[in-house]
Design an enzyme around this catalytic site. Structure first.
Site, PDB file in Angstrom:
ATOM      1  N   CYS A 257       0.823  -1.213   0.000  1.00 30.26           N
ATOM      2  CA  CYS A 257       0.000   0.000   0.000  1.00 30.26           C
ATOM      3  C   CYS A 257       0.863   1.271   0.000  1.00 30.26           C
ATOM      4  CB  CYS A 257      -0.992  -0.033   1.159  1.00 30.26           C
ATOM      5  SG  CYS A 257      -2.480   0.941   0.850  1.00 30.26           S
ATOM      6  N   HIS A 343      -4.018  -5.323   0.136  1.00 35.60           N
ATOM      7  CA  HIS A 343      -3.689  -5.856   1.451  1.00 35.60           C
ATOM      8  C   HIS A 343      -3.822  -7.376   1.493  1.00 35.60           C
ATOM      9  CE1 HIS A 343      -3.160  -2.195   3.898  1.00 35.60           C
ATOM     10  NE2 HIS A 343      -3.958  -1.648   2.994  1.00 35.60           N
ATOM     11  N   GLU A 345      -2.760  -9.386   3.681  1.00 37.54           N
ATOM     12  CA  GLU A 345      -2.986  -9.881   5.046  1.00 37.54           C
ATOM     13  C   GLU A 345      -4.468  -9.899   5.414  1.00 37.54           C
ATOM     14  OE1 GLU A 345      -3.591  -5.693   5.470  1.00 37.54           O
ATOM     15  OE2 GLU A 345      -2.042  -6.818   4.407  1.00 37.54           O
TER      16      GLU A 345
END
Length: 369
Positions: A257, A343, A345
């Site tokens: 990001c 993202h 995760e």
């Protein structure tokens, strides 16, 4: 269903548009850039994501608070959004492993919120008119006074916010006897990123946003990580310099990001503020290397210029966002470095993008051979 008497509240946009609603219960005013998230679940993760610092969140899911909160479902140590706009706020909740109500959680963090807003109309307005600053008022301050105060709120373009959410002191995460050591630059890092690295046999030292390359290198890491975070990447000159020095030494580097944008800037690729940004857990991305699609979690209002990246002799674009063809990932051809704008995760796929952490470990292994 709400069972409490709520006081009137308003949402005032910088262009003068007003939406009416009701106060969740915290009296006051709050300012920030208005944005919306299309995720159907995960509101607590959204509210505690440091990348949302300075932003008023519109949740497009009409029901918020219905499953309460859980101490394990946080991405930082506190609520990071500036305020909340929602349709139906549930003061009551039902979930076996909830640790409390969202109302009490907001009171603890003193978050000003407005409910009973036509969020479909508001989201469509933001989508059509672009991101802009706004104020939520639940204490009866006059509209004229709010307009004066709102006019003094800085625009997100040019705003450095990483310093507001980064750790003040270095700290460690994971098992100190793990196989790999990672130096992570905290620009607003999400806890689940650290969990994913630790799960892959990594011991992470997390450094403040203004740490130098020497600070990170003194840990003698096997790899480096540049985190997500809020605000405009261009003012982060120190982080850009750190990325340049890591690349000069051709050490394994992974960015997510804001970290992805920093790597772009370190290579002379500029960034721009997007009209509306990408925020949600249903964003389609295509991996140009494998040809596979990924359903991704995204949260960003800035992006790197695709044409500049395409014309850069050392950059290969590896992922694109299928809604607007913006750059969603890249790698450097002659360096041990890659990054993504989304993202992995967060795993809404649920596992579509988890390979990126494995790829980072493989790059570390390759650098040691």
């Amino acid at each position: 269903m709400n069972y409490k008497t709520q006081q009137p509240a308003i949402l005032l946009l910088s262009d003068g548009t007003i939406f009416h609603g009701k106060s969740i219960g915290i009296s006051g005013t709050t300012f920030g850039e208005l944005c919306f998230n299309t995720g159907m679940t995960g509101y607590q993760e959204i509210f505690t994501d440091p990348s949302y610092f300075g932003q008023i969140m519109i949740t497009t899911n009409p029901h918020i608070g219905n499953y309460g909160v859980n101490a394990e479902e946080v991405e930082s140590d506190s609520v990071k959004i500036a305020g909340l706009v929602c349709k139906n706020f549930s003061f009551n909740y039902s979930r076996d492993n909830a640790s409390g109500s969202l109302e009490d959680y907001f009171k603890k963090h003193n978050l000003v919120c407005i409910s009973d807003v036509d969020t479909r109309a508001l989201t469509a307005y933001v989508r059509d008119h672009g991101a802009q600053n706004a104020v939520i008022c639940t204490d009866g301050t006059s509209v004229e006074e709010l307009k004066k105060q709102l006019a003094n709120v800085p625009d997100m373009k040019g705003l450095e916010l990483a310093s507001k959410v980064s750790t003040k002191q270095p700290y460690f995460f994971g098992n100190e006897n793990a196989k790999y050591k990672i130096s992570a630059l905290d620009l607003g890092i999400k806890t689940n990123i650290l969990r994913n690295l630790a799960k892959r046999n990594c011991y992470i030292k997390v450094f403040p946003y203004d740490a130098t390359y020497k600070d990170l290198a003194d840990f003698n890491p096997d790899g480096y990580f540049l985190s997500n975070g809020p605000g405009d990447p261009e003012p982060l000159r120190g982080a850009i310099q750190v990325a340049k020095e890591i690349l000069e030494n051709n050490q394994p580097l992974f960015g997510i990001c804001l970290g992805h944008q920093i790597i772009g800037l370190a290579n002379g690729v500029s960034t721009f503020k997007m009209f509306g940004g990408h925020r949600g857990i249903n964003h389609p991305v295509k991996n140009l290397i494998t040809g596979k699609g990924e359903i991704t979690s995204q949260n960003h209002g800035f992006a790197i210029h695709r044409e500049e990246a395409e014309n850069h002799p050392e950059i290969e674009i590896t992922h694109i966002h299928l809604n607007d063809n913006t750059v969603a990932g890249m790698r450097l051809k002659n360096k041990n470095c890659f990054s993504v704008q989304y993202h992995p995760e967060a795993s809404p796929g649920p596992h579509d993008s988890s390979y990126l952490f494995d790829q980072f470990i493989e790059n570390i292994k390759a650098s040691q051979n």
